[in-house]
Design a protein around this motif. Structure first.
Motif, short mmCIF file in Angstrom:
data_model
loop_
_atom_site.label_atom_id
_atom_site.label_comp_id
_atom_site.label_asym_id
_atom_site.label_seq_id
_atom_site.Cartn_x
_atom_site.Cartn_y
_atom_site.Cartn_z
N GLU A 162 54.99 59.37 45.25
CA GLU A 162 54.79 57.94 45.45
C GLU A 162 53.36 57.50 45.15
N VAL A 163 52.41 58.43 45.21
CA VAL A 163 51.01 58.05 45.07
C VAL A 163 50.69 57.44 43.70
N PRO A 164 51.10 58.05 42.58
CA PRO A 164 50.76 57.44 41.28
C PRO A 164 51.30 56.02 41.13
N ALA A 165 52.50 55.76 41.65
CA ALA A 165 53.06 54.41 41.56
C ALA A 165 52.24 53.41 42.36
N LEU A 166 51.78 53.84 43.53
CA LEU A 166 50.94 52.96 44.34
C LEU A 166 49.61 52.67 43.64
N LEU A 167 49.02 53.69 43.06
CA LEU A 167 47.76 53.50 42.34
C LEU A 167 47.95 52.58 41.14
N ALA A 168 49.07 52.74 40.43
CA ALA A 168 49.33 51.92 39.25
C ALA A 168 49.54 50.46 39.62
N GLY A 169 50.00 50.19 40.83
CA GLY A 169 50.28 48.82 41.23
C GLY A 169 49.15 48.11 41.94
N LEU A 170 47.97 48.70 41.94
CA LEU A 170 46.86 48.11 42.69
C LEU A 170 46.32 46.83 42.05
N GLY A 171 46.67 46.61 40.78
CA GLY A 171 46.20 45.39 40.12
C GLY A 171 46.99 44.15 40.52
N LYS A 172 48.10 44.33 41.19
CA LYS A 172 48.92 43.19 41.60
C LYS A 172 48.27 42.48 42.78
N PRO A 173 48.57 41.19 42.96
CA PRO A 173 48.00 40.46 44.11
C PRO A 173 48.35 41.13 45.42
N ALA A 174 47.40 41.16 46.32
CA ALA A 174 47.61 41.82 47.61
C ALA A 174 47.53 40.80 48.74
N THR A 175 48.32 41.01 49.75
CA THR A 175 48.28 40.13 50.92
C THR A 175 47.42 40.78 52.00
N ALA A 176 46.92 39.97 52.90
CA ALA A 176 46.08 40.48 53.99
C ALA A 176 46.54 39.84 55.29
N PRO A 177 46.14 40.41 56.43
CA PRO A 177 46.50 39.81 57.72
C PRO A 177 45.99 38.38 57.82
N ALA A 178 46.61 37.60 58.68
CA ALA A 178 46.21 36.20 58.85
C ALA A 178 44.74 36.10 59.22
N LEU A 179 44.00 35.35 58.45
CA LEU A 179 42.58 35.12 58.68
C LEU A 179 42.35 33.61 58.79
N PRO A 180 41.23 33.18 59.34
CA PRO A 180 40.97 31.74 59.42
C PRO A 180 41.11 31.05 58.07
N ASP A 181 41.56 29.80 58.10
CA ASP A 181 41.86 29.08 56.86
C ASP A 181 40.66 28.98 55.93
N ASP A 182 39.45 28.93 56.50
CA ASP A 182 38.27 28.77 55.66
C ASP A 182 37.63 30.10 55.28
N HIS A 183 38.31 31.22 55.56
CA HIS A 183 37.73 32.52 55.22
C HIS A 183 37.61 32.64 53.71
N PRO A 185 38.03 33.40 50.09
CA PRO A 185 39.19 33.93 49.36
C PRO A 185 38.95 35.33 48.81
N LEU A 186 37.73 35.61 48.38
CA LEU A 186 37.44 36.94 47.86
C LEU A 186 37.53 37.97 48.98
N ALA A 187 37.10 37.60 50.20
CA ALA A 187 37.21 38.51 51.33
C ALA A 187 38.67 38.80 51.65
N VAL A 188 39.51 37.78 51.56
CA VAL A 188 40.95 37.98 51.80
C VAL A 188 41.53 38.93 50.77
N SER A 189 41.15 38.74 49.51
CA SER A 189 41.64 39.62 48.45
C SER A 189 41.15 41.05 48.63
N VAL A 190 39.87 41.20 48.96
CA VAL A 190 39.29 42.54 49.16
C VAL A 190 39.99 43.25 50.31
#
Length: 245
Positions: A162-183, A185-190
């Motif tokens: 499963e590891v190679p598939a996960l690594l290959a998919g890292l370029g896709k958009p990622a979700t993060a836990p709920a953060l304040p609305d004004d946080h 955007p780059l921090a949310v993505s990171v």
């Protein structure tokens, strides 16, 4: 490295203390369906609900809290309070302010016990220097590339397909836990990327059932993964501690 209640507490408490969100919104984001109790809060003889601790922060004079992710050999950012470093190392995380430090401990899947450490009279500790979000994001990219090449040479796919598939998919958009609305955007993505990489680390560090992994191979794998683990830790800390300007 998936769940960071100390990070959520730091980011939402700071947002509330700086009047960027309401008390109710912050408390809902922090607790959800989980029961939280806090022991050791100044002036409280028994454990109190997390909302009581959140309310107490303003009275204590807190203005901002930070996430600290200590590891053996690196406890920068933790004040010199008896018992704090040991408990934070065991938990792998802590929330640190100027007046109070808190360490969470999961008690089953639906409860979290927090231990508060008053910091009155404790010499202030400068928080660890954090890289900019763009620099941290770049470090993640470099660590992923280096790790992928090294793990390919170690034939990690044979241990965990499963590891190679996960690594290959890292370029896709990622979700993060709920953060304040004004946080930021780059921090949310990171943070979203860091959490996906944490899943890669979990799988890569696990020896697949029946795999022929000797001590030398395991040591080489662990060495290859260390830079990625460091980059994930750095990214997680920077993402939670980012404050809108």
């Amino acid at each position: 490295m998936h769940d960071f209640p100390a990070g959520r507490f730091a980011v939402w408490a700071t947002a509330w203390l700086s009047a960027r969100t309401s008390y109710d919104h912050a408390l809902d984001a922090l607790t959800g369906d989980t029961a939280h109790r806090v022991s050791g809060l100044p002036g409280a003889e028994a454990a109190v609900p997390l909302g009581t601790a959140l309310s107490a922060l303003r009275g204590l004079g807190e203005r901002r809290l930070r996430l600290v992710l200590p590891v053996p050999g690196d406890v920068r950012g933790l004040p010199a309070v008896p018992g704090l470093a040991a408990l934070a190392l065991e938990a792998g995380q802590a929330t640190v302010g100027e007046r109070l430090a808190l360490v969470p401990e999961a008690i089953g899947p639906e409860a979290v016990q927090w231990t508060a450490f008053p910091l009155d009279g404790v010499p202030p500790v400068a928080p660890p220097v954090e890289g900019t979000l763009r620099a941290v994001s770049g470090h993640l990219d470099l660590a992923v590339g280096d790790t992928a090449r090294t793990l390919a040479g170690l034939d990690l796919a044979r241990w965990n397909p499963e590891v190679p598939a996960l690594l290959a998919g890292l370029g896709k958009p990622a979700t993060a836990p709920a953060l304040p609305d004004d946080h930021d955007p780059l921090a949310v993505s990171v943070l979203g990327r860091a959490q996906r990489l944490a899943a890669v680390l979990d799988l890569a560090m696990a020896d697949a059932p029946g795999a022929a992994v000797n001590h030398a191979q395991a040591a080489a794998r662990d060495t290859a993964l260390r830079p990625l683990a460091d980059a994930v830790r750095e990214a997680t800390t920077a993402a939670y501690n980012a404050v809108p300007r």
